[in-house]
Design a protein around this motif. Structure first.
Motif, mmCIF file in Angstrom:
data_model
loop_
_atom_site.group_PDB
_atom_site.id
_atom_site.type_symbol
_atom_site.label_atom_id
_atom_site.label_comp_id
_atom_site.label_asym_id
_atom_site.label_seq_id
_atom_site.Cartn_x
_atom_site.Cartn_y
_atom_site.Cartn_z
ATOM 1 N N HIS A 131 0.847 -1.200 0.000
ATOM 2 C CA HIS A 131 0.000 0.000 0.000
ATOM 3 C C HIS A 131 0.880 1.246 0.000
ATOM 4 O O HIS A 131 2.070 1.172 0.330
ATOM 5 C CB HIS A 131 -0.971 0.017 1.188
ATOM 6 N N SER A 154 0.552 3.580 2.010
ATOM 7 C CA SER A 154 0.678 4.101 3.377
ATOM 8 C C SER A 154 2.140 4.148 3.808
ATOM 9 O O SER A 154 2.503 4.913 4.707
ATOM 10 C CB SER A 154 -0.121 3.233 4.354
ATOM 11 N N GLN A 182 3.531 7.574 3.835
ATOM 12 C CA GLN A 182 3.203 8.377 5.042
ATOM 13 C C GLN A 182 4.385 8.419 5.988
ATOM 14 O O GLN A 182 4.778 9.469 6.475
ATOM 15 C CB GLN A 182 2.133 7.651 5.855
ATOM 16 N N ARG A 222 -0.020 -6.889 -4.561
ATOM 17 C CA ARG A 222 -0.518 -7.890 -3.607
ATOM 18 C C ARG A 222 -0.554 -9.255 -4.266
ATOM 19 O O ARG A 222 -0.915 -9.374 -5.444
ATOM 20 C CB ARG A 222 -1.923 -7.525 -3.125
ATOM 21 N N GLN A 277 -2.775 3.240 -5.872
ATOM 22 C CA GLN A 277 -3.471 3.894 -4.763
ATOM 23 C C GLN A 277 -3.037 5.352 -4.659
ATOM 24 O O GLN A 277 -1.997 5.740 -5.195
ATOM 25 C CB GLN A 277 -3.111 3.220 -3.431
ATOM 26 N N GLU A 304 -2.529 7.978 -1.391
ATOM 27 C CA GLU A 304 -2.532 8.122 0.055
ATOM 28 C C GLU A 304 -2.561 9.600 0.393
ATOM 29 O O GLU A 304 -1.930 10.394 -0.306
ATOM 30 C CB GLU A 304 -1.221 7.501 0.562
ATOM 31 N N PHE A 331 -8.092 -0.270 10.769
ATOM 32 C CA PHE A 331 -6.763 -0.322 10.159
ATOM 33 C C PHE A 331 -5.771 -0.177 11.300
ATOM 34 O O PHE A 331 -6.030 0.598 12.240
ATOM 35 C CB PHE A 331 -6.562 0.813 9.141
ATOM 36 N N THR A 361 -4.551 3.616 11.988
ATOM 37 C CA THR A 361 -5.441 4.733 12.330
ATOM 38 C C THR A 361 -6.349 4.339 13.497
ATOM 39 O O THR A 361 -6.736 3.186 13.653
ATOM 40 C CB THR A 361 -6.324 5.131 11.125
ATOM 41 N N CYS A 404 -9.930 5.524 5.913
ATOM 42 C CA CYS A 404 -9.340 6.724 6.497
ATOM 43 C C CYS A 404 -9.350 6.627 8.016
ATOM 44 O O CYS A 404 -9.871 5.667 8.587
ATOM 45 C CB CYS A 404 -10.102 7.962 6.051
ATOM 46 N N GLY A 405 -8.797 7.620 8.650
ATOM 47 C CA GLY A 405 -8.841 7.652 10.106
ATOM 48 C C GLY A 405 -7.854 8.651 10.669
ATOM 49 O O GLY A 405 -7.161 9.351 9.931
ATOM 50 N N ALA A 447 -5.279 10.466 8.009
ATOM 51 C CA ALA A 447 -4.754 9.836 6.794
ATOM 52 C C ALA A 447 -5.919 9.203 6.057
ATOM 53 O O ALA A 447 -6.960 8.893 6.655
ATOM 54 C CB ALA A 447 -3.726 8.768 7.147
ATOM 55 N N GLY A 449 -6.708 6.637 2.271
ATOM 56 C CA GLY A 449 -6.124 5.941 1.130
ATOM 57 C C GLY A 449 -7.210 5.395 0.231
ATOM 58 O O GLY A 449 -8.230 4.887 0.714
#
Ligand code: DAH
Length: 338
Positions: A166, A168, A171, A192, A206, A208, A245, A248, A280-281, A302, A304
């Protein structure tokens, strides 16, 4: 004798040379040592003295004519090979076919632009990522089942490396190398270990998003997502469903109101009218700490999202595999005005 010269001249003039083989044939027949022009030169001594001058002049002229014709033909073939325009540069050219922007890039650019307008910058990270940035710093404990949420391609030579699952991971890199306020968006390819089907692929894209500052709250997150939904989908009605997640807390999944009027609406939203667009979160304090940011001072959100999913909805594309097959009939549909 002069008559012979004239006959040969008529013959040479009537020949047209259209390729190299014909030019060579022409050279052998007329210009070589055993060629017709040399034969006539050999006749020179049999010509009566008073005709020698006229004969000589006519013969030289004929030789020049034949040599010129041969040379011109060869030059013509060469310039045809170099320019492809048959030696005639006044002819219309071959039109260059215009390409189209790939739908994945078009959607990515549109989303990036929307966030740039409110002060986000773009950051990137490597596709081969270490365990720290892809998992550990994002609060995936070692041996924790959360890692199984994303089937991973590991690099055989070094088990600490994997193809990032991902974006992320970017980040963490953004927080490690910048001090808040941080407002950044990270588009990129992710991988993946999943079977390829109409709805899932082992390589996809993706975007982010990350915002870290003092006093960032969940209300700020909701506000920015409403702005995005309004700009991109033309409808700011969103809903957030609680989710999980590791990176988050709290976490949510975001749906955008799509509508439920037509048969297509039913199909796209699975009969709910809502389109699921992202996770998100609020960035987990553990993630802030791991990335060198004091969670007592700063907070952040954040989010994604998957670009293929969004592109499939936007353009009504039924099969994710179409994005990578490079079928011109598919790609040409995304040509914008010429
Ligand atoms: N990384 C998640 C995934 O690949 C998507 C995601 C969810 C990113 C929530 C986030 C987030 O930043 O807050 O499924």
């Amino acid at each position: 004798m002069l008559e012979n010269v004239q006959n040969l001249r008529d013959q040479i003039e009537s020949i047209s040379l259209t390729n190299k083989e014909e030019a060579e044939q022409f050279r052998l027949q007329f210009l070589s040592k055993k060629g017709a022009i040399q034969d006539l030169f050999k006749e020179f001594r049999n010509v009566p003295a008073e005709q020698k001058k006229a004969f000589g002049a006519a013969l030289n002229e004929l030789k020049q004519l034949a040599e010129g014709k041969h040379k011109e033909a060869l030059e013509g073939f060469e310039s045809t090979a170099a320019t492809g325009v048959n030696g005639d540069i006044t002819r219309p050219g071959t039109p260059a076919e215009l390409g189209a922007i790939h739908p994945i890039n078009a959607i990515k650019d549109e989303i990036v632009d929307i966030f740039k307008r409110i002060g986000f910058n773009v950051s990137v990270g490597p596709e081969v990522e270490d365990d720290w940035h892809n998992f550990t710093a994002l609060n995936f404990p070692e041996e924790h089942p959360a890692r199984d949420m994303q089937d991973t391609f590991f690099v055989q030579r070094n088990p600490d490396w994997a193809l990032r699952t991902h974006t992320s991971s970017v980040q963490v890199r953004a927080m490690e190398s910048n001090t808040p306020p941080i407002r950044t968006i990270s588009p990129g390819r992710v991988f993946r270990n999943e079977a390829i089907s109409a709805r899932s692929h082992c390589i996809f894209h993706q975007i982010e998003g990350l915002y870290i500052d003092k006093d960032v709250s969940f209300a700020d997150l909701k506000q920015v997502l409403m702005y995005f939904a309004e700009e991109f989908f033309g409808n700011a009605k969103i809903r957030m469903r609680p989710s999980y997640f590791p990176f988050t807390e709290p976490s949510a999944e975001v749906d955008v109101w799509w509508g439920l009027e037509t048969e297509v609406d039913h199909k796209i939203t699975k009969g709910t009218g809502w389109l699921e667009v992202m996770g998100c979160g609020m960035v987990d304090p553990n993630v802030l700490k791991a990335s060198g940011i004091d969670p007592e001072v700063y907070s952040g959100y954040a989010f994604g999202m998957g670009i293929e999913r969004i592109a499939m909805n936007r353009y009504q594309i039924p099969d994710i595999r179409l994005f990578t097959e490079n079928d011109k009939r598919f790609l040409e549909q995304f040509k914008t005005g010429v």
